[in-house]
Write a protein that holds these residues in place. Structure first.
Motif, PDB file in Angstrom:
ATOM      1  N   TRP A 184      43.537  34.108  27.588  1.00 37.45           N
ATOM      2  CA  TRP A 184      42.834  35.388  27.538  1.00 37.45           C
ATOM      3  C   TRP A 184      42.029  35.597  28.811  1.00 37.45           C
ATOM      4  O   TRP A 184      41.811  36.721  29.244  1.00 37.45           O
ATOM      5  CB  TRP A 184      41.952  35.497  26.290  1.00 37.45           C
ATOM      6  N   VAL A 185      41.624  34.505  29.445  1.00 36.48           N
ATOM      7  CA  VAL A 185      40.864  34.611  30.694  1.00 36.48           C
ATOM      8  C   VAL A 185      41.743  35.227  31.788  1.00 36.48           C
ATOM      9  O   VAL A 185      41.285  36.074  32.563  1.00 36.48           O
ATOM     10  CB  VAL A 185      40.322  33.231  31.129  1.00 36.48           C
ATOM     11  N   ALA A 186      43.013  34.820  31.840  1.00 33.27           N
ATOM     12  CA  ALA A 186      43.935  35.377  32.836  1.00 33.27           C
ATOM     13  C   ALA A 186      44.124  36.873  32.612  1.00 33.27           C
ATOM     14  O   ALA A 186      44.077  37.657  33.562  1.00 33.27           O
ATOM     15  CB  ALA A 186      45.277  34.658  32.777  1.00 33.27           C
ATOM     16  N   VAL A 187      44.316  37.266  31.362  1.00 32.32           N
ATOM     17  CA  VAL A 187      44.495  38.691  31.059  1.00 32.32           C
ATOM     18  C   VAL A 187      43.249  39.473  31.449  1.00 32.32           C
ATOM     19  O   VAL A 187      43.327  40.544  32.044  1.00 32.32           O
ATOM     20  CB  VAL A 187      44.831  38.892  29.559  1.00 32.32           C
ATOM     21  N   GLN A 188      42.092  38.919  31.170  1.00 32.65           N
ATOM     22  CA  GLN A 188      40.840  39.584  31.525  1.00 32.65           C
ATOM     23  C   GLN A 188      40.701  39.726  33.038  1.00 32.65           C
ATOM     24  O   GLN A 188      40.278  40.762  33.542  1.00 32.65           O
ATOM     25  CB  GLN A 188      39.654  38.799  30.973  1.00 32.65           C
ATOM     26  N   ARG A 189      41.093  38.702  33.779  1.00 34.01           N
ATOM     27  CA  ARG A 189      41.017  38.761  35.246  1.00 34.01           C
ATOM     28  C   ARG A 189      41.943  39.840  35.799  1.00 34.01           C
ATOM     29  O   ARG A 189      41.607  40.524  36.755  1.00 34.01           O
ATOM     30  CB  ARG A 189      41.348  37.392  35.846  1.00 34.01           C
ATOM     31  N   TRP A 190      43.137  39.997  35.197  1.00 32.81           N
ATOM     32  CA  TRP A 190      44.050  41.054  35.627  1.00 32.81           C
ATOM     33  C   TRP A 190      43.447  42.417  35.334  1.00 32.81           C
ATOM     34  O   TRP A 190      43.533  43.329  36.151  1.00 32.81           O
ATOM     35  CB  TRP A 190      45.396  40.937  34.925  1.00 32.81           C
ATOM     36  N   GLU A 191      42.846  42.553  34.175  1.00 24.54           N
ATOM     37  CA  GLU A 191      42.263  43.840  33.793  1.00 24.54           C
ATOM     38  C   GLU A 191      41.079  44.215  34.675  1.00 24.54           C
ATOM     39  O   GLU A 191      40.830  45.393  34.909  1.00 24.54           O
ATOM     40  CB  GLU A 191      41.815  43.806  32.326  1.00 24.54           C
ATOM     41  N   LYS A 192      40.357  43.226  35.169  1.00 22.82           N
ATOM     42  CA  LYS A 192      39.201  43.488  36.027  1.00 22.82           C
ATOM     43  C   LYS A 192      39.563  43.498  37.510  1.00 22.82           C
ATOM     44  O   LYS A 192      38.689  43.548  38.363  1.00 22.82           O
ATOM     45  CB  LYS A 192      38.110  42.444  35.772  1.00 22.82           C
ATOM     46  N   ASP A 193      40.865  43.416  37.816  1.00 22.39           N
ATOM     47  CA  ASP A 193      41.366  43.407  39.193  1.00 22.39           C
ATOM     48  C   ASP A 193      40.796  42.260  40.028  1.00 22.39           C
ATOM     49  O   ASP A 193      40.593  42.392  41.224  1.00 22.39           O
ATOM     50  CB  ASP A 193      41.092  44.743  39.887  1.00 22.39           C
ATOM     51  N   VAL A 194      40.565  41.128  39.389  1.00 18.92           N
ATOM     52  CA  VAL A 194      40.129  39.941  40.106  1.00 18.92           C
ATOM     53  C   VAL A 194      41.331  39.313  40.800  1.00 18.92           C
ATOM     54  O   VAL A 194      41.233  38.825  41.916  1.00 18.92           O
ATOM     55  CB  VAL A 194      39.456  38.936  39.147  1.00 18.92           C
ATOM     56  N   CYS A 195      42.473  39.355  40.123  1.00 19.97           N
ATOM     57  CA  CYS A 195      43.723  38.865  40.692  1.00 19.97           C
ATOM     58  C   CYS A 195      44.869  39.651  40.063  1.00 19.97           C
ATOM     59  O   CYS A 195      44.660  40.434  39.145  1.00 19.97           O
ATOM     60  CB  CYS A 195      43.890  37.369  40.459  1.00 19.97           C
ATOM     61  N   LEU A 196      46.065  39.433  40.561  1.00 17.62           N
ATOM     62  CA  LEU A 196      47.229  40.188  40.107  1.00 17.62           C
ATOM     63  C   LEU A 196      48.205  39.297  39.352  1.00 17.62           C
ATOM     64  O   LEU A 196      48.446  38.165  39.753  1.00 17.62           O
ATOM     65  CB  LEU A 196      47.972  40.789  41.306  1.00 17.62           C
ATOM     66  N   LEU A 210      42.145  40.629  23.613  1.00 21.98           N
ATOM     67  CA  LEU A 210      42.532  39.816  24.769  1.00 21.98           C
ATOM     68  C   LEU A 210      43.312  38.575  24.319  1.00 21.98           C
ATOM     69  O   LEU A 210      44.348  38.240  24.892  1.00 21.98           O
ATOM     70  CB  LEU A 210      41.299  39.383  25.563  1.00 21.98           C
ATOM     71  N   LYS A 211      42.813  37.906  23.292  1.00 17.82           N
ATOM     72  CA  LYS A 211      43.464  36.673  22.833  1.00 17.82           C
ATOM     73  C   LYS A 211      44.846  36.941  22.244  1.00 17.82           C
ATOM     74  O   LYS A 211      45.773  36.161  22.463  1.00 17.82           O
ATOM     75  CB  LYS A 211      42.577  35.960  21.817  1.00 17.82           C
ATOM     76  N   GLU A 212      44.998  38.038  21.525  1.00 23.79           N
ATOM     77  CA  GLU A 212      46.306  38.368  20.947  1.00 23.79           C
ATOM     78  C   GLU A 212      47.315  38.673  22.047  1.00 23.79           C
ATOM     79  O   GLU A 212      48.454  38.176  22.009  1.00 23.79           O
ATOM     80  CB  GLU A 212      46.181  39.566  20.012  1.00 23.79           C
ATOM     81  N   ALA A 213      46.923  39.480  23.013  1.00 27.16           N
ATOM     82  CA  ALA A 213      47.828  39.828  24.113  1.00 27.16           C
ATOM     83  C   ALA A 213      48.207  38.587  24.903  1.00 27.16           C
ATOM     84  O   ALA A 213      49.378  38.385  25.252  1.00 27.16           O
ATOM     85  CB  ALA A 213      47.181  40.865  25.023  1.00 27.16           C
ATOM     86  N   ALA A 214      47.228  37.745  25.185  1.00 25.66           N
ATOM     87  CA  ALA A 214      47.499  36.520  25.942  1.00 25.66           C
ATOM     88  C   ALA A 214      48.467  35.612  25.188  1.00 25.66           C
ATOM     89  O   ALA A 214      49.382  35.038  25.792  1.00 25.66           O
ATOM     90  CB  ALA A 214      46.193  35.795  26.225  1.00 25.66           C
ATOM     91  N   GLY A 215      48.281  35.489  23.885  1.00 26.82           N
ATOM     92  CA  GLY A 215      49.172  34.650  23.083  1.00 26.82           C
ATOM     93  C   GLY A 215      50.599  35.152  23.078  1.00 26.82           C
ATOM     94  O   GLY A 215      51.543  34.366  23.077  1.00 26.82           O
ATOM     95  N   MET A 263      45.335  48.731  32.824  1.00 19.79           N
ATOM     96  CA  MET A 263      45.974  47.716  32.024  1.00 19.79           C
ATOM     97  C   MET A 263      45.181  47.515  30.723  1.00 19.79           C
ATOM     98  O   MET A 263      45.778  47.344  29.667  1.00 19.79           O
ATOM     99  CB  MET A 263      46.043  46.416  32.815  1.00 19.79           C
ATOM    100  N   ARG A 264      43.870  47.529  30.825  1.00 20.26           N
ATOM    101  CA  ARG A 264      43.032  47.362  29.636  1.00 20.26           C
ATOM    102  C   ARG A 264      43.279  48.495  28.639  1.00 20.26           C
ATOM    103  O   ARG A 264      43.373  48.267  27.428  1.00 20.26           O
ATOM    104  CB  ARG A 264      41.559  47.316  30.039  1.00 20.26           C
ATOM    105  N   ALA A 265      43.377  49.705  29.155  1.00 26.62           N
ATOM    106  CA  ALA A 265      43.601  50.863  28.290  1.00 26.62           C
ATOM    107  C   ALA A 265      44.923  50.719  27.529  1.00 26.62           C
ATOM    108  O   ALA A 265      45.005  51.047  26.338  1.00 26.62           O
ATOM    109  CB  ALA A 265      43.586  52.151  29.108  1.00 26.62           C
ATOM    110  N   ALA A 266      45.958  50.221  28.192  1.00 25.42           N
ATOM    111  CA  ALA A 266      47.258  50.035  27.534  1.00 25.42           C
ATOM    112  C   ALA A 266      47.159  48.981  26.439  1.00 25.42           C
ATOM    113  O   ALA A 266      47.744  49.133  25.366  1.00 25.42           O
ATOM    114  CB  ALA A 266      48.313  49.636  28.564  1.00 25.42           C
TER     115      ALA A 266
END
Length: 82
Positions: A23-35, A12-17, A1-4
């Protein structure tokens, strides 16, 4: 997901917006912390301009050593008041 996200040229902030999350949620998805929810995955795919199907690997599979009745969402319910 990060690569895409990086291929699409977003921070992160632009994608989240663009999708209405932090941006924290997007980062957690990218790090496979949650889905993310399936609808969010589809939204991310369109925002990132991903042509090939991706995100299917993010659907959690039930580990074989855990019985289905313990793994299903219906098994995780709040206790009822009596």
């Amino acid at each position: 997901m990060r690569a895409a996200r990086i291929r699409a040229g977003f921070t992160l902030k632009e994608a989240a917006g663009l999708i209405g999350y932090t941006w924290v949620a997007v980062q957690r998805w990218e790090k496979d912390v949650c889905l993310p929810k399936p609808g969010v995955l589809l939204h991310l795919r369109s925002v990132y301009g991903a042509e090939e199907p991706w995100g299917a690997h993010m659907v959690p599979a039930r580990p074989h050593h855990i019985p289905l009745r313990l793994y299903s969402r219906t098994a995780i319910q709040k206790p009822r008041r009596v």
